[in-house]
Design an enzyme around this catalytic site. Structure first.
Site, short mmCIF file in Angstrom:
data_model
loop_
_atom_site.label_atom_id
_atom_site.label_comp_id
_atom_site.label_asym_id
_atom_site.label_seq_id
_atom_site.Cartn_x
_atom_site.Cartn_y
_atom_site.Cartn_z
N ASP A 54 0.68 -1.22 0.07
CA ASP A 54 0.08 0.17 0.06
C ASP A 54 0.95 1.18 0.19
O ASP A 54 1.89 1.38 0.57
CB ASP A 54 -0.79 -0.09 1.25
CG ASP A 54 -2.12 -1.05 1.19
OD1 ASP A 54 -2.24 -1.27 -0.22
OD2 ASP A 54 -2.56 -1.20 2.04
N SER A 55 0.49 2.29 -0.66
CA SER A 55 1.25 3.59 -0.78
C SER A 55 1.51 4.03 0.74
O SER A 55 0.70 4.10 1.71
CB SER A 55 0.20 4.72 -1.27
OG SER A 55 0.78 6.09 -1.38
#
Length: 236
Positions: free
Chosen positions: A22-23
């Site tokens: 995930d970012s």
């Protein structure tokens, strides 16, 4: 290490990632140098044979007691195993406490760990601007790190690999390779959490100590004012 093996067929010109983070999440990312390895590794992730471990710092103290979180995301099954590792004092956190936890997700839904932390454990991950409180404890990158991975070696478990080749690889790489009871060669990797985590912990503990010193000083001054006021009344 990113250069494809020159003698290996079907090598990629550039390494290819076989899963995602995930970012904002830091940590380990598995890449493949060859097409056969990419196919094998991708299949392991799709079939949930690859086991990932995450470490996170939470804002507050979790109240959820079960060690397994079973909380669907977008109508899909999402299960996460978790355990508390330690706590440290944090002046701007809920209950003046941050909790360090380990997550072991059985599924890989989008924002699974972030949602499970905020919506089930009741403690958002520090730095999470999406699921955290309006008043952020720490802006910037989220304090979530993919620091462990375990999967089946994409080459050493192939049909064309001899027992002697497996044993040779195990002897040369005891830190990363191990053999399961069924003879499968497993690849494990662990890394430390980013250095900024320790800096954050030390910084928060220092803030709290300074605040406590100020409280003691102000308390002493307040007591002195009360004492002087009472003495003044007695003189009158």
């Amino acid at each position: 290490i990113l250069t494809p093996p020159p003698s290996f067929d079907n090598a990629f010109r550039w390494p290819v990632s076989v899963h995602r983070l995930d970012s904002g999440t830091s940590g380990l990312l598995v890449i493949a140098k060859t097409k056969p390895a990419a196919v094998d590794l991708s299949k392991q992730f799709a079939m949930r044979r690859a086991k990932k471990t995450y470490t996170a710092i939470l804002n507050g103290i979790p109240t959820y007691e079960d060690s397994v979180i079973d909380y669907p995301i977008d109508g899909k099954v999402a299960v996460t195993e978790w355990e508390e590792l330690n706590r440290f004092r944090c002046p701007n956190a809920v209950n003046l406490t941050c909790t360090v936890v380990e997550f072991r997700p059985r599924h890989g839904r989008t924002h699974q760990l972030r949602k499970h932390a905020a919506e089930v454990l009741g403690c958002p991950i520090v730095g999470d601007e999406l699921y955290g409180p309006a008043k952020m404890l720490q802006k910037g990158k989220i304090f979530l790190c993919a620091n462990g991975i375990a999967l089946e070696h994409p080459v050493l478990n192939g049909d064309g690999i001899s027992i002697s080749e497996k044993q040779d690889a195990l002897e040369k790489n005891p830190k990363f390779l191990s053999e399961a009871e069924d003879g499968t060669i497993l690849l494990r990797a662990m890394i430390k959490v980013p250095k900024r985590w320790l800096a954050f912990k030390k910084g928060e503990e220092k803030k709290l100590k300074n605040f406590e010193k100020w409280m003691v000083k102000e308390g002493a001054a307040c007591l002195m004012d009360i004492h002087n006021m009472m003495e003044s009344k007695r003189e009158k």
